[in-house]
Scaffold this active site. Structure first.
Site, PDB file in Angstrom:
ATOM      1  N   ASP A  41      38.658  38.099  55.276  1.00 37.23           N
ATOM      2  CA  ASP A  41      37.586  38.138  54.220  1.00 37.23           C
ATOM      3  C   ASP A  41      37.364  37.429  53.135  1.00 37.23           C
ATOM      4  OD1 ASP A  41      37.147  40.734  55.646  1.00 37.23           O
ATOM      5  OD2 ASP A  41      38.287  42.018  54.518  1.00 37.23           O
ATOM      6  N   CYS A  77      44.729  28.455  60.735  1.00 38.00           N
ATOM      7  CA  CYS A  77      43.671  27.528  61.414  1.00 38.00           C
ATOM      8  C   CYS A  77      44.493  26.676  62.440  1.00 38.00           C
ATOM      9  CB  CYS A  77      43.001  26.660  60.352  1.00 38.00           C
ATOM     10  SG  CYS A  77      42.051  25.516  61.012  1.00 38.00           S
ATOM     11  N   CYS A 129      44.046  22.605  60.744  1.00 38.42           N
ATOM     12  CA  CYS A 129      44.835  22.329  59.655  1.00 38.42           C
ATOM     13  C   CYS A 129      46.041  23.355  59.186  1.00 38.42           C
ATOM     14  CB  CYS A 129      43.942  22.070  58.390  1.00 38.42           C
ATOM     15  SG  CYS A 129      43.394  23.784  57.805  1.00 38.42           S
ATOM     16  N   GLU A 150      26.777  37.376  51.993  1.00 37.75           N
ATOM     17  CA  GLU A 150      26.542  37.286  53.208  1.00 37.75           C
ATOM     18  C   GLU A 150      25.274  38.050  53.810  1.00 37.75           C
ATOM     19  OE1 GLU A 150      29.093  37.203  57.197  1.00 37.75           O
ATOM     20  OE2 GLU A 150      29.848  38.442  55.405  1.00 37.75           O
ATOM     21  N   ASP A 202      32.017  38.610  50.630  1.00 36.11           N
ATOM     22  CA  ASP A 202      31.826  38.987  51.984  1.00 36.11           C
ATOM     23  C   ASP A 202      31.990  40.519  51.829  1.00 36.11           C
ATOM     24  OD1 ASP A 202      32.326  38.679  54.827  1.00 36.11           O
ATOM     25  OD2 ASP A 202      34.226  39.509  54.358  1.00 36.11           O
ATOM     26  N   CYS A 261      36.905  27.721  59.149  1.00 35.69           N
ATOM     27  CA  CYS A 261      37.994  27.257  58.443  1.00 35.69           C
ATOM     28  C   CYS A 261      37.333  26.649  57.198  1.00 35.69           C
ATOM     29  CB  CYS A 261      39.022  26.392  58.876  1.00 35.69           C
ATOM     30  SG  CYS A 261      40.261  25.782  57.771  1.00 35.69           S
ATOM     31  N   CYS A 321      39.285  23.141  56.338  1.00 38.83           N
ATOM     32  CA  CYS A 321      38.589  21.723  57.155  1.00 38.83           C
ATOM     33  C   CYS A 321      37.430  21.846  57.713  1.00 38.83           C
ATOM     34  CB  CYS A 321      40.036  21.409  57.912  1.00 38.83           C
ATOM     35  SG  CYS A 321      40.144  22.849  59.569  1.00 38.83           S
TER      36      CYS A 321
HETATM   37 ZN   LIG Z   1      41.593  24.438  59.029  1.00 38.33          ZN
END
Ligand SMILES: [Zn+2]
Length: 389
Positions: free
Chosen positions: A350, A340, A343, A268, A184, A321, A324
């Site tokens: 980054d 998140c 989760c 990216e 990234d 995320c 998850c």
């Molecule tokens: Zn998550």
């Protein structure tokens, strides 16, 4: 062994540009004379003239009093001009190109220097018949171990000068590895890898950038065409060169390490560059760094048999995320860490993006291998991404 051309802009002195103008003129003259000579021989006697005959002819021309000016420029360059003509004829005979045309002074000018017509020492290039080295803007690094095959000097129609350096580099194949990496890129941290490594802008670079901002502000306040303005501009240019040298050094080390340690490199898409595009100087510099990271990784990957892939530029690497697959509605640039909501895993912005880029890249690569689909044009759906993870 691979051949690669590296093109740089350079700024000739008045003396150099006058000398180059003479050389362009002579090279063009020789090319056109030889073209006429070859054409007439063919039309009149159906006689085929090759490079060797034109080279002998060149020696004759140099003896003629009205063509004495040919002796003032490098004879190597004139011979190269005849070689170019020979190639143009070969291309025509093999139906790859049209019949060679006369060269005009109004178009782009270009001349080639073989290795015996210039010296290259300590990063300085001195052309035959010139005393001072060319003032080259080293916008990208020339590989250290490169063997230089020739130089092409050109002047475009707007009067800019370029030197294109053709080099031969030995590529030692790297040992295969199972490791893969996602990268990234960002303004704050130059690059973050999916393995948690961060490449920061070197401290001295940050200092230089601040100084550059000050110098540029001062320059803009100077009276136009004044001596002080000229001095200020030189100061800015010098600092600019120092910054780009330092940055190039950092990036070189980083990309070399990445390529040597990983079999596949995912980065990216280029839209990040657009994201930070504004008139802020620091960001402008970071912008250029992104392009350089991508370019270096791409060509080094090609050299060493690594895989380089950019997932789709609209892939939401930051907002997703990596644990998850929950997709945030938005994530402002100032938020560097987040939890998140689904989760509750804590994310470094980054690092999370880099992990997502790696996953997306691996998915796309698999897709390309199994279906032959051009993966670069495909973004997996969330479900597909989950299944592949
Ligand atoms: Zn998550």
């Amino acid at each position: 062994m691979i051949q690669k051309a590296f093109k740089y802009r350079f700024f000739p002195t008045d003396e150099q540009s006058a000398q180059l103008a003479r050389t362009f003129g002579c090279a063009r003259f020789v090319y056109n004379q030889a073209l006429e000579f070859r054409s007439k021989a063919w039309q009149r006697e159906k006689k085929s003239i090759g490079y060797h005959d034109t080279a002998l002819k060149l020696t004759e021309w140099k003896q003629e009093p009205d063509k004495a000016f040919l002796s003032e420029v490098s004879s190597v360059v004139l011979q190269q001009s005849l070689r170019n003509l020979d190639t143009a004829f070969t291309n025509f005979f093999e139906k790859r190109a049209q019949y060679p045309k006369f060269k005009s002074r109004r178009h782009r000018q270009s001349i080639r220097y073989a290795t015996n017509a210039f010296t290259f020492r300590d990063g300085r290039i001195i052309l035959a018949k010139q005393s001072e080295p060319l003032d080259i803007v080293w916008s990208r690094p020339l590989p250290n171990e490169a063997k230089i095959l020739n130089l092409t000097i050109s002047r475009d129609t707007s009067g800019r000068y370029f030197v294109s350096i053709l080099v031969e580099v030995a590529v030692k194949p790297l040992k295969k590895t199972r490791a893969e990496v996602g990268i990234d890129v960002g303004v704050k941290t130059l690059a973050t890898t999916s393995e948690g490594e961060k490449i920061e802008n070197p401290r001295r670079l940050v200092k230089c950038e601040k100084r550059l901002q000050i110098l540029q502000r001062r320059l803009s306040r100077k009276v136009k065409d004044s001596n002080n303005r000229k001095k200020a501009r030189i100061r800015v240019a010098k600092l600019h060169a120092r910054i780009s040298d330092a940055r190039r050094d950092t990036l070189q080390k980083f990309t070399t390490k990445i390529i040597s340690e990983n079999q596949a490199i995912y980065v990216e898409g280029l839209n990040v560059v657009g994201m930070v595009k504004n008139h802020n100087l620091a960001k402008h510099i970071a912008d250029a760094a992104f392009g350089e990271i991508f370019r270096e990784l791409e060509y080094k990957a090609a050299w060493y048999g690594r895989t380089y892939l950019q997932p789709d530029k609209f892939f939401p690497s930051s907002k997703l995320c990596s644990s998850c697959g929950h997709l945030l509605e938005e994530l402002p640039l100032c938020v560097r860490e987040w939890d998140c909501p689904s989760c509750s895993v804590h994310h470094d912005r980054d690092l999370n993006a880099a992990i997502n880029i790696k996953k997306a890249g691996q998915y796309l690569l698999k897709l390309r291998k199994t279906t032959g689909w051009d993966a670069r044009k495909v973004t997996p759906t969330r479900d597909e991404r989950r299944r592949s993870a």
